[in-house]
Design a protein around this motif. Structure first.
Motif, PDB file in Angstrom:
ATOM      1  N   ARG A   1      40.534  53.273  55.328  1.00 49.62           N
ATOM      2  CA  ARG A   1      41.009  54.673  55.826  1.00 49.62           C
ATOM      3  C   ARG A   1      42.491  54.404  55.510  1.00 49.62           C
ATOM      4  N   LYS A   2      42.946  55.830  54.916  1.00 48.33           N
ATOM      5  CA  LYS A   2      44.451  55.703  54.583  1.00 48.33           C
ATOM      6  C   LYS A   2      45.029  56.787  55.823  1.00 48.33           C
ATOM      7  N   SER A   3      45.885  55.997  56.380  1.00 43.61           N
ATOM      8  CA  SER A   3      46.667  56.588  57.578  1.00 43.61           C
ATOM      9  C   SER A   3      47.985  57.043  57.100  1.00 43.61           C
ATOM     10  N   LEU A   4      48.363  58.178  57.877  1.00 41.20           N
ATOM     11  CA  LEU A   4      49.907  58.572  57.426  1.00 41.20           C
ATOM     12  C   LEU A   4      50.665  58.536  58.915  1.00 41.20           C
TER      13      LEU A   4
ATOM     14  N   ALA B   1      43.345  44.441  57.331  1.00 32.94           N
ATOM     15  CA  ALA B   1      42.067  44.265  57.813  1.00 32.94           C
ATOM     16  C   ALA B   1      41.853  45.353  58.864  1.00 32.94           C
ATOM     17  N   ASP B   2      40.721  45.995  58.990  1.00 29.51           N
ATOM     18  CA  ASP B   2      40.453  47.088  60.048  1.00 29.51           C
ATOM     19  C   ASP B   2      40.390  46.594  61.538  1.00 29.51           C
ATOM     20  N   ASP B   3      40.539  45.302  61.535  1.00 34.15           N
ATOM     21  CA  ASP B   3      40.324  44.959  63.037  1.00 34.15           C
ATOM     22  C   ASP B   3      41.903  44.434  63.592  1.00 34.15           C
ATOM     23  N   ILE B   4      42.912  44.818  62.669  1.00 32.94           N
ATOM     24  CA  ILE B   4      44.155  44.650  63.176  1.00 32.94           C
ATOM     25  C   ILE B   4      44.666  45.959  63.652  1.00 32.94           C
TER      26      ILE B   4
END
Length: 534
Positions: free
Chosen positions: A3-6, A507-510
Protein backbone atom coordinates in the motif's frame (compact mmCIF):
# COMPACT_ATOMS: atom_id res chain seq x y z
CA UNK A 1 -0.25 -6.23 -0.98
CA UNK A 2 1.90 -3.12 -0.94
CA UNK A 3 0.00 0.00 0.00
CA UNK A 4 1.39 3.42 -0.87
CA UNK A 5 0.68 5.94 1.87
CA UNK A 6 1.27 9.68 1.67
CA UNK A 7 2.19 11.86 4.63
CA UNK A 8 2.27 15.58 3.89
CA UNK A 9 2.85 17.97 6.78
CA UNK A 10 2.57 21.67 6.12
CA UNK A 11 5.95 23.37 6.31
CA UNK A 12 5.79 27.05 7.12
CA UNK A 13 9.04 28.24 8.61
CA UNK A 14 8.65 25.49 11.20
CA UNK A 15 7.16 22.08 10.57
CA UNK A 16 3.53 21.90 11.58
CA UNK A 17 2.20 18.75 13.30
CA UNK A 18 0.93 15.91 11.14
CA UNK A 19 -2.35 14.12 11.76
CA UNK A 20 -2.25 10.33 11.62
CA UNK A 21 -4.77 7.64 12.47
CA UNK A 22 -4.21 5.82 15.77
CA UNK A 23 -4.70 2.14 16.37
CA UNK A 24 -5.74 0.34 19.50
CA UNK A 25 -2.41 -1.38 20.18
CA UNK A 26 0.55 0.32 21.81
CA UNK A 27 2.65 -1.06 18.95
CA UNK A 28 5.53 -1.97 21.22
CA UNK A 29 7.99 -4.61 20.11
CA UNK A 30 8.64 -5.37 23.76
CA UNK A 31 11.58 -7.63 24.41
CA UNK A 32 11.29 -9.47 21.11
CA UNK A 33 13.70 -9.52 18.22
CA UNK A 34 15.30 -6.36 16.90
CA UNK A 35 13.63 -4.33 14.18
CA UNK A 36 16.19 -4.23 11.36
CA UNK A 37 16.57 -1.11 9.23
CA UNK A 38 18.63 -0.91 6.05
CA UNK A 39 20.57 2.13 4.89
CA UNK A 40 23.04 2.99 2.15
CA UNK A 41 24.81 5.43 4.46
CA UNK A 42 28.43 4.42 4.93
CA UNK A 43 30.20 4.81 8.28
CA UNK A 44 33.95 4.72 7.74
CA UNK A 45 36.93 5.66 9.87
CA UNK A 46 39.99 6.70 7.87
CA UNK A 47 43.14 8.72 8.41
CA UNK A 48 41.36 11.76 6.95
CA UNK A 49 38.09 11.08 8.81
CA UNK A 50 39.24 9.40 12.03
CA UNK A 51 36.31 10.30 14.26
CA UNK A 52 33.08 9.81 12.27
CA UNK A 53 30.88 9.58 15.37
CA UNK A 54 32.43 12.29 17.51
CA UNK A 55 29.88 15.14 17.76
CA UNK A 56 32.77 17.60 17.40
CA UNK A 57 33.62 16.07 14.00
CA UNK A 58 30.48 14.43 12.58
CA UNK A 59 28.44 16.57 10.20
CA UNK A 60 26.60 14.33 7.79
CA UNK A 61 23.11 12.93 7.99
CA UNK A 62 24.21 9.30 8.40
CA UNK A 63 26.50 9.96 11.36
CA UNK A 64 23.98 12.28 12.98
CA UNK A 65 21.37 9.55 12.65
CA UNK A 66 23.53 7.33 14.86
CA UNK A 67 24.18 10.13 17.34
CA UNK A 68 20.49 11.07 17.61
CA UNK A 69 19.69 7.65 19.01
CA UNK A 70 22.54 7.53 21.52
CA UNK A 71 23.27 11.10 22.63
CA UNK A 72 20.79 13.31 24.44
CA UNK A 73 20.34 17.01 23.72
CA UNK A 74 18.78 19.69 25.90
CA UNK A 75 16.04 20.26 23.33
CA UNK A 76 14.48 18.31 20.47
CA UNK A 77 12.03 18.98 17.66
CA UNK A 78 8.81 17.13 18.54
CA UNK A 79 7.09 14.48 16.50
CA UNK A 80 5.65 16.10 13.40
CA UNK A 81 7.68 19.29 13.77
CA UNK A 82 7.16 22.63 15.42
CA UNK A 83 9.22 24.63 17.88
CA UNK A 84 11.78 22.70 19.94
CA UNK A 85 10.70 21.31 23.31
CA UNK A 86 12.79 20.17 26.31
CA UNK A 87 14.50 16.77 26.13
CA UNK A 88 17.34 16.40 28.66
CA UNK A 89 16.10 19.70 30.05
CA UNK A 90 12.89 20.05 31.99
CA UNK A 91 12.56 23.64 30.81
CA UNK A 92 14.46 26.15 28.66
CA UNK A 93 13.75 29.78 27.84
CA UNK A 94 15.27 33.06 26.79
CA UNK A 95 15.61 35.13 29.94
CA UNK A 96 15.95 38.49 28.19
CA UNK A 97 14.12 40.42 25.49
CA UNK A 98 17.09 40.42 23.12
CA UNK A 99 17.36 36.61 22.72
CA UNK A 100 20.93 36.70 24.05
CA UNK A 101 20.63 34.72 27.30
CA UNK A 102 19.18 31.21 27.28
CA UNK A 103 18.55 29.27 30.51
CA UNK A 104 17.89 25.55 30.88
CA UNK A 105 17.00 23.45 33.91
CA UNK A 106 17.96 19.78 33.70
CA UNK A 107 15.54 16.93 34.39
CA UNK A 108 15.85 15.15 37.71
CA UNK A 109 17.76 11.88 37.74
CA UNK A 110 19.60 12.21 34.44
CA UNK A 111 22.29 9.54 34.05
CA UNK A 112 24.72 8.47 31.39
CA UNK A 113 24.14 4.97 30.08
CA UNK A 114 27.17 3.88 32.12
CA UNK A 115 25.45 4.96 35.33
CA UNK A 116 27.13 8.29 36.19
CA UNK A 117 24.93 11.24 37.13
CA UNK A 118 24.66 14.12 34.65
CA UNK A 119 25.12 17.68 35.89
CA UNK A 120 25.19 21.07 34.23
CA UNK A 121 28.99 20.81 34.18
CA UNK A 122 28.70 17.85 31.81
CA UNK A 123 26.55 19.95 29.48
CA UNK A 124 29.08 22.78 29.63
CA UNK A 125 31.97 20.37 29.01
CA UNK A 126 30.25 18.79 26.00
CA UNK A 127 29.50 22.04 24.21
CA UNK A 128 32.74 23.84 25.09
CA UNK A 129 34.61 20.77 23.88
CA UNK A 130 33.13 21.14 20.38
CA UNK A 131 34.04 24.83 20.32
CA UNK A 132 37.57 24.17 21.59
CA UNK A 133 38.28 21.39 19.07
CA UNK A 134 36.90 23.62 16.30
CA UNK A 135 36.97 20.92 13.62
CA UNK A 136 36.69 22.22 10.06
CA UNK A 137 34.65 19.16 9.14
CA UNK A 138 32.20 19.52 12.02
CA UNK A 139 29.15 21.59 12.88
CA UNK A 140 30.95 23.92 15.30
CA UNK A 141 29.51 26.87 13.38
CA UNK A 142 26.15 26.17 15.02
CA UNK A 143 27.69 26.90 18.43
CA UNK A 144 30.12 29.71 17.54
CA UNK A 145 27.66 32.38 18.72
CA UNK A 146 28.03 31.18 22.32
CA UNK A 147 30.07 33.67 24.32
CA UNK A 148 30.13 31.99 27.75
CA UNK A 149 28.36 29.15 29.54
CA UNK A 150 27.43 29.57 33.18
CA UNK A 151 26.47 26.78 35.62
CA UNK A 152 24.99 28.37 38.77
CA UNK A 153 23.96 24.95 40.13
CA UNK A 154 24.20 21.26 39.25
CA UNK A 155 20.92 21.47 37.33
CA UNK A 156 21.03 24.92 35.74
CA UNK A 157 22.98 26.00 32.67
CA UNK A 158 22.93 29.48 31.13
CA UNK A 159 24.16 30.26 27.63
CA UNK A 160 25.23 33.85 27.03
CA UNK A 161 25.24 34.60 23.29
CA UNK A 162 27.40 37.09 21.40
CA UNK A 163 24.46 38.32 19.32
CA UNK A 164 20.69 37.72 19.43
CA UNK A 165 19.67 34.37 17.94
CA UNK A 166 16.05 33.21 17.95
CA UNK A 167 17.17 29.95 16.32
CA UNK A 168 19.38 28.93 19.26
CA UNK A 169 16.84 26.44 20.71
CA UNK A 170 17.00 24.60 17.39
CA UNK A 171 20.78 24.46 17.55
CA UNK A 172 20.59 22.88 21.01
CA UNK A 173 18.46 20.13 19.46
CA UNK A 174 21.20 18.99 17.06
CA UNK A 175 23.79 16.25 17.74
CA UNK A 176 26.65 18.76 17.82
CA UNK A 177 25.14 19.85 21.15
CA UNK A 178 24.84 16.26 22.38
CA UNK A 179 25.80 15.59 26.00
CA UNK A 180 28.80 13.24 26.17
CA UNK A 181 30.29 11.38 29.12
CA UNK A 182 33.52 13.17 30.16
CA UNK A 183 34.91 9.81 31.23
CA UNK A 184 35.00 8.75 27.57
CA UNK A 185 35.84 12.01 25.78
CA UNK A 186 38.88 14.25 26.16
CA UNK A 187 38.27 17.98 26.33
CA UNK A 188 40.39 19.11 23.39
CA UNK A 189 40.93 15.93 21.35
CA UNK A 190 38.67 14.05 18.94
CA UNK A 191 37.59 10.54 19.87
CA UNK A 192 38.72 8.26 17.05
CA UNK A 193 36.72 5.26 15.96
CA UNK A 194 33.11 4.33 16.55
CA UNK A 195 32.51 4.67 20.28
CA UNK A 196 29.57 6.73 21.53
CA UNK A 197 28.82 7.26 25.24
CA UNK A 198 25.84 9.38 26.16
CA UNK A 199 22.42 9.34 27.79
CA UNK A 200 20.13 8.96 24.77
CA UNK A 201 17.22 6.53 24.44
CA UNK A 202 19.52 3.74 23.23
CA UNK A 203 22.89 2.27 24.08
CA UNK A 204 25.01 1.92 20.97
CA UNK A 205 27.26 -0.87 19.79
CA UNK A 206 28.93 -1.24 16.39
CA UNK A 207 29.89 -4.30 14.39
CA UNK A 208 32.90 -3.18 12.38
CA UNK A 209 34.66 -4.79 9.42
CA UNK A 210 37.61 -3.32 7.53
CA UNK A 211 37.18 0.06 9.20
CA UNK A 212 33.46 0.28 8.37
CA UNK A 213 30.33 -0.19 10.44
CA UNK A 214 28.31 -3.00 8.92
CA UNK A 215 25.77 -3.14 11.73
CA UNK A 216 24.83 -0.50 14.29
CA UNK A 217 22.94 -1.99 17.23
CA UNK A 218 20.70 0.20 19.39
CA UNK A 219 19.47 -1.36 22.63
CA UNK A 220 17.02 0.37 24.95
CA UNK A 221 18.80 2.45 27.59
CA UNK A 222 17.02 1.70 30.86
CA UNK A 223 18.66 4.74 32.46
CA UNK A 224 17.16 7.13 29.90
CA UNK A 225 15.04 9.98 31.20
CA UNK A 226 13.68 12.32 28.58
CA UNK A 227 10.77 13.31 26.39
CA UNK A 228 10.99 10.51 23.83
CA UNK A 229 8.71 7.47 23.97
CA UNK A 230 10.29 4.22 22.78
CA UNK A 231 8.09 1.77 20.90
CA UNK A 232 10.74 -0.93 20.70
CA UNK A 233 13.58 -2.31 22.79
CA UNK A 234 16.13 -2.95 20.05
CA UNK A 235 16.88 -1.75 16.52
CA UNK A 236 19.67 -2.76 14.14
CA UNK A 237 20.83 -0.41 11.41
CA UNK A 238 22.60 -2.33 8.63
CA UNK A 239 24.67 -0.62 5.97
CA UNK A 240 24.50 -1.75 2.33
CA UNK A 241 26.72 -0.71 -0.59
CA UNK A 242 23.81 0.44 -2.73
CA UNK A 243 20.03 0.57 -3.00
CA UNK A 244 19.84 -2.65 -5.02
CA UNK A 245 21.55 -4.65 -2.27
CA UNK A 246 19.29 -3.03 0.31
CA UNK A 247 16.23 -3.92 -1.78
CA UNK A 248 17.28 -7.56 -1.99
CA UNK A 249 17.69 -7.60 1.80
CA UNK A 250 14.10 -6.39 2.19
CA UNK A 251 12.79 -8.96 -0.28
CA UNK A 252 14.57 -11.79 1.54
CA UNK A 253 13.37 -10.69 4.98
CA UNK A 254 16.90 -9.81 6.12
CA UNK A 255 15.69 -6.30 6.99
CA UNK A 256 12.27 -4.97 7.98
CA UNK A 257 12.65 -1.40 6.75
CA UNK A 258 14.42 0.08 3.72
CA UNK A 259 15.23 3.69 4.53
CA UNK A 260 17.97 5.99 3.25
CA UNK A 261 18.39 6.00 0.31
CA UNK A 262 16.08 4.23 -2.10
CA UNK A 263 16.88 4.59 -5.82
CA UNK A 264 14.37 6.40 -8.08
CA UNK A 265 13.98 3.24 -10.19
CA UNK A 266 13.08 1.19 -7.11
CA UNK A 267 10.39 3.66 -6.14
CA UNK A 268 8.91 3.69 -9.63
CA UNK A 269 8.90 -0.11 -9.79
CA UNK A 270 7.38 -0.56 -6.35
CA UNK A 271 4.66 1.95 -7.23
CA UNK A 272 3.85 0.32 -10.56
CA UNK A 273 4.20 -3.28 -9.35
CA UNK A 274 3.24 -3.51 -5.67
CA UNK A 275 4.85 -6.27 -3.63
CA UNK A 276 3.02 -8.47 -1.17
CA UNK A 277 3.47 -7.60 2.50
CA UNK A 278 5.46 -4.43 1.75
CA UNK A 279 4.25 -0.87 2.22
CA UNK A 280 5.83 2.09 0.44
CA UNK A 281 5.48 5.37 2.31
CA UNK A 282 6.04 8.73 0.62
CA UNK A 283 6.97 11.61 2.87
CA UNK A 284 7.83 15.24 2.24
CA UNK A 285 11.50 16.09 2.22
CA UNK A 286 13.60 19.14 2.97
CA UNK A 287 16.66 17.80 1.15
CA UNK A 288 18.24 20.01 -1.49
CA UNK A 289 21.04 19.39 -3.99
CA UNK A 290 23.33 22.08 -5.36
CA UNK A 291 26.59 22.91 -7.10
CA UNK A 292 29.17 24.96 -5.21
CA UNK A 293 32.08 27.03 -6.53
CA UNK A 294 35.47 27.78 -5.03
CA UNK A 295 35.44 31.53 -5.54
CA UNK A 296 39.17 31.78 -4.81
CA UNK A 297 40.13 29.45 -7.65
CA UNK A 298 40.91 30.99 -11.09
CA UNK A 299 37.79 29.63 -12.82
CA UNK A 300 35.43 29.76 -9.87
CA UNK A 301 36.31 33.33 -8.88
CA UNK A 302 34.94 34.68 -12.17
CA UNK A 303 31.29 35.63 -11.49
CA UNK A 304 30.47 35.57 -15.21
CA UNK A 305 31.44 31.88 -15.35
CA UNK A 306 29.16 31.09 -12.44
CA UNK A 307 26.33 33.10 -13.98
CA UNK A 308 26.81 31.35 -17.32
CA UNK A 309 26.51 27.96 -15.64
CA UNK A 310 23.32 29.19 -13.92
CA UNK A 311 21.97 30.22 -17.33
CA UNK A 312 22.55 26.79 -18.88
CA UNK A 313 21.56 24.25 -16.21
CA UNK A 314 18.25 22.57 -16.98
CA UNK A 315 16.83 21.57 -13.60
CA UNK A 316 13.64 20.22 -15.08
CA UNK A 317 15.54 17.70 -17.22
CA UNK A 318 17.59 16.53 -14.24
CA UNK A 319 14.55 16.16 -12.02
CA UNK A 320 12.39 14.34 -14.57
CA UNK A 321 14.97 12.14 -16.34
CA UNK A 322 17.20 11.24 -13.40
CA UNK A 323 14.95 11.35 -10.36
CA UNK A 324 11.42 11.12 -11.74
CA UNK A 325 8.66 11.82 -9.25
CA UNK A 326 11.12 11.95 -6.35
CA UNK A 327 12.52 15.44 -7.14
CA UNK A 328 11.39 18.90 -8.19
CA UNK A 329 13.45 21.76 -9.68
CA UNK A 330 14.74 24.24 -7.10
CA UNK A 331 15.42 27.91 -7.78
CA UNK A 332 16.66 29.01 -4.37
CA UNK A 333 18.73 27.68 -1.48
CA UNK A 334 15.57 27.79 0.62
CA UNK A 335 13.21 25.04 -0.60
CA UNK A 336 9.67 25.76 -1.70
CA UNK A 337 8.18 24.08 1.38
CA UNK A 338 9.84 26.53 3.79
CA UNK A 339 8.43 29.97 4.53
CA UNK A 340 10.55 32.78 3.01
CA UNK A 341 11.29 30.81 -0.19
CA UNK A 342 11.54 32.84 -3.38
CA UNK A 343 12.33 31.70 -6.93
CA UNK A 344 15.34 34.02 -7.13
CA UNK A 345 17.28 32.01 -9.72
CA UNK A 346 14.30 31.65 -12.04
CA UNK A 347 13.52 35.34 -11.67
CA UNK A 348 17.07 36.23 -12.77
CA UNK A 349 17.88 33.54 -15.34
CA UNK A 350 14.55 32.06 -16.44
CA UNK A 351 14.65 28.94 -18.58
CA UNK A 352 18.02 27.61 -19.84
CA UNK A 353 19.35 30.15 -22.34
CA UNK A 354 22.61 29.74 -24.26
CA UNK A 355 22.54 33.29 -25.62
CA UNK A 356 22.37 34.76 -22.14
CA UNK A 357 25.17 32.48 -20.96
CA UNK A 358 27.35 33.54 -23.87
CA UNK A 359 26.67 37.21 -23.16
CA UNK A 360 27.79 36.87 -19.52
CA UNK A 361 31.08 35.37 -20.67
CA UNK A 362 31.59 37.78 -23.58
CA UNK A 363 30.90 40.88 -21.49
CA UNK A 364 33.46 39.73 -18.93
CA UNK A 365 36.06 38.91 -21.57
CA UNK A 366 36.16 35.22 -20.62
CA UNK A 367 37.71 32.97 -23.25
CA UNK A 368 35.63 29.95 -24.25
CA UNK A 369 35.33 27.06 -23.89
CA UNK A 370 35.78 27.35 -20.13
CA UNK A 371 37.43 24.22 -18.75
CA UNK A 372 36.95 22.71 -15.31
CA UNK A 373 36.11 19.45 -13.53
CA UNK A 374 32.91 18.90 -11.56
CA UNK A 375 33.43 16.63 -8.55
CA UNK A 376 30.79 14.53 -6.83
CA UNK A 377 30.58 11.80 -4.20
CA UNK A 378 29.85 8.31 -5.47
CA UNK A 379 28.42 6.73 -2.33
CA UNK A 380 26.77 9.38 -0.19
CA UNK A 381 23.61 10.56 -1.95
CA UNK A 382 22.58 7.49 -3.87
CA UNK A 383 23.50 5.83 -7.13
CA UNK A 384 21.66 8.37 -9.31
CA UNK A 385 24.28 11.04 -8.52
CA UNK A 386 26.63 9.81 -11.24
CA UNK A 387 23.87 10.01 -13.86
CA UNK A 388 22.96 13.50 -12.66
CA UNK A 389 26.52 14.73 -13.15
CA UNK A 390 26.80 13.19 -16.58
CA UNK A 391 23.66 15.11 -17.52
CA UNK A 392 25.05 18.34 -16.07
CA UNK A 393 28.24 17.83 -18.07
CA UNK A 394 26.25 17.29 -21.27
CA UNK A 395 24.11 20.39 -20.63
CA UNK A 396 27.19 22.59 -20.24
CA UNK A 397 29.34 21.04 -22.96
CA UNK A 398 26.58 20.98 -25.60
CA UNK A 399 26.49 24.78 -25.42
CA UNK A 400 30.03 24.95 -26.81
CA UNK A 401 30.83 27.45 -24.05
CA UNK A 402 32.26 24.88 -21.63
CA UNK A 403 34.52 21.87 -21.68
CA UNK A 404 33.70 20.07 -18.46
CA UNK A 405 34.81 16.74 -17.03
CA UNK A 406 33.33 14.92 -14.04
CA UNK A 407 35.07 12.94 -11.34
CA UNK A 408 33.61 10.96 -8.44
CA UNK A 409 35.07 9.92 -5.09
CA UNK A 410 33.80 8.09 -2.03
CA UNK A 411 32.53 10.37 0.73
CA UNK A 412 35.37 9.57 3.13
CA UNK A 413 37.78 11.08 0.56
CA UNK A 414 35.46 13.57 -1.11
CA UNK A 415 34.48 15.54 1.99
CA UNK A 416 38.02 16.13 3.34
CA UNK A 417 39.23 17.17 -0.13
CA UNK A 418 36.26 19.52 -0.54
CA UNK A 419 36.87 21.04 2.88
CA UNK A 420 40.52 21.64 1.99
CA UNK A 421 39.46 23.57 -1.11
CA UNK A 422 40.74 21.08 -3.68
CA UNK A 423 37.68 21.31 -5.94
CA UNK A 424 36.76 24.17 -8.27
CA UNK A 425 33.15 23.02 -8.74
CA UNK A 426 31.49 20.26 -6.77
CA UNK A 427 28.09 18.82 -5.99
CA UNK A 428 26.65 18.44 -2.52
CA UNK A 429 23.36 17.70 -0.81
CA UNK A 430 21.88 19.29 2.27
CA UNK A 431 19.43 18.05 4.86
CA UNK A 432 18.75 20.90 7.28
CA UNK A 433 20.06 20.78 10.82
CA UNK A 434 16.72 22.28 11.80
CA UNK A 435 13.66 23.35 9.77
CA UNK A 436 14.14 27.12 9.65
CA UNK A 437 15.16 29.22 6.63
CA UNK A 438 18.27 30.31 8.54
CA UNK A 439 19.66 26.80 8.14
CA UNK A 440 19.56 27.05 4.36
CA UNK A 441 21.44 30.36 4.39
CA UNK A 442 23.98 30.55 7.23
CA UNK A 443 25.68 27.16 6.62
CA UNK A 444 26.64 28.36 3.13
CA UNK A 445 27.11 32.12 3.52
CA UNK A 446 28.12 32.88 7.10
CA UNK A 447 31.59 32.91 8.61
CA UNK A 448 32.83 29.41 9.51
CA UNK A 449 30.41 28.01 6.95
CA UNK A 450 29.79 24.31 6.40
CA UNK A 451 31.57 24.30 3.05
CA UNK A 452 34.64 26.11 4.39
CA UNK A 453 34.05 28.27 1.32
CA UNK A 454 35.90 31.55 0.72
CA UNK A 455 32.87 33.47 -0.59
CA UNK A 456 31.95 36.23 1.86
CA UNK A 457 29.33 38.92 1.32
CA UNK A 458 29.68 41.58 4.04
CA UNK A 459 26.03 42.64 3.88
CA UNK A 460 24.85 39.07 4.33
CA UNK A 461 27.26 38.31 7.18
CA UNK A 462 27.18 41.59 9.08
CA UNK A 463 23.65 42.78 8.46
CA UNK A 464 21.11 40.36 7.00
CA UNK A 465 21.87 37.15 8.93
CA UNK A 466 21.95 39.00 12.31
CA UNK A 467 18.78 40.85 11.35
CA UNK A 468 16.97 37.60 10.53
CA UNK A 469 18.07 35.94 13.77
CA UNK A 470 16.84 38.82 15.90
CA UNK A 471 13.24 38.11 14.91
CA UNK A 472 11.58 35.82 17.43
CA UNK A 473 8.55 35.68 15.14
CA UNK A 474 10.22 33.95 12.21
CA UNK A 475 7.82 35.22 9.55
CA UNK A 476 9.08 38.74 10.34
CA UNK A 477 12.49 37.72 8.95
CA UNK A 478 11.08 37.03 5.46
CA UNK A 479 12.35 40.26 3.91
CA UNK A 480 15.93 39.60 5.04
CA UNK A 481 15.79 36.07 3.67
CA UNK A 482 14.34 37.31 0.39
CA UNK A 483 17.22 39.75 -0.07
CA UNK A 484 19.80 37.06 0.74
CA UNK A 485 18.29 34.70 -1.83
CA UNK A 486 18.53 37.45 -4.46
CA UNK A 487 22.19 38.03 -3.55
CA UNK A 488 22.90 34.31 -4.00
CA UNK A 489 21.21 34.37 -7.42
CA UNK A 490 23.31 37.36 -8.45
CA UNK A 491 26.69 36.09 -7.20
CA UNK A 492 26.11 32.32 -7.59
CA UNK A 493 28.55 31.01 -4.96
CA UNK A 494 26.19 28.03 -4.89
CA UNK A 495 23.68 26.93 -7.52
CA UNK A 496 20.56 25.12 -6.26
CA UNK A 497 19.41 22.24 -8.47
CA UNK A 498 16.52 20.31 -6.97
CA UNK A 499 14.67 19.37 -3.80
CA UNK A 500 13.59 15.85 -3.03
CA UNK A 501 10.88 13.75 -1.50
CA UNK A 502 11.58 10.81 0.79
CA UNK A 503 10.43 7.22 0.60
CA UNK A 504 10.59 4.31 3.00
CA UNK A 505 9.63 0.73 2.22
CA UNK A 506 8.78 -1.55 5.12
CA UNK A 507 7.24 -4.90 5.94
CA UNK A 508 3.55 -4.29 6.61
CA UNK A 509 3.79 -5.52 10.20
CA UNK A 510 6.08 -2.59 11.07
CA UNK A 511 4.31 0.48 12.40
CA UNK A 512 5.39 4.04 12.99
CA UNK A 513 7.20 4.24 9.64
CA UNK A 514 5.59 7.59 8.79
CA UNK A 515 7.19 9.07 11.91
CA UNK A 516 10.55 7.32 11.75
CA UNK A 517 12.03 9.49 8.98
CA UNK A 518 11.20 13.16 9.28
CA UNK A 519 11.41 15.73 6.46
CA UNK A 520 14.93 16.71 7.55
CA UNK A 521 16.15 13.17 6.87
CA UNK A 522 16.48 12.32 10.56
CA UNK A 523 15.96 8.68 11.51
CA UNK A 524 13.88 8.49 14.69
CA UNK A 525 14.22 4.78 15.37
CA UNK A 526 12.26 4.90 18.64
CA UNK A 527 9.09 5.47 16.56
CA UNK A 528 9.25 2.00 14.98
CA UNK A 529 7.22 -0.82 16.43
CA UNK A 530 5.17 -3.85 15.50
CA UNK A 531 1.43 -3.53 15.42
CA UNK A 532 -0.63 -0.33 15.17
CA UNK A 533 0.97 3.09 15.59
CA UNK A 534 -0.26 5.46 18.29
Amino acid sequence: MMRKSLVLPVVAGLLAPVLVACGGSDGSSGDGEAIVVGTTDQFTATEESPAPLDPAFAYDTGSWNILRQSLQTLMHVPRGGGAPVPEAASSCRFSDNQNESYRCELRDGLKFAGGADITSEDVKFSIERVIDINSEAGAVGLLKNIDTIETPSDTEVIFHLKTPDATFPYKLSTPVAGIVDPESYEGKTLRDGFGVNGSGPYKFDAEVKDGKIVKAVFTKNDSYKGDLKLRNSKVELRSYPDAAAMGKALDSGEIDVMARTMAPGQIEEMTAKPKDSVELTEMPGLEIRYLAFDTDEPVGKEKAVRQAVASLVDRGQIASEVYGATAEPLYSLIPATITAHTNSFFNKYGEPNRAEAAKFLEDAGVETPVKFTMHYTTDHYGEATAKEFEMLKEQLNSSGLFQVDTKGAVWSKFRPAQTRGEYTVYGMGWFPDFPDPDNYIAPFLDEDNFLNAPYANPKVIKELIPQSRSEAERSAAASAFSEMQDIVAEDVPVLPLWQGKQYVAAADDISGVEWALNPSGELLLWELGTGSAV
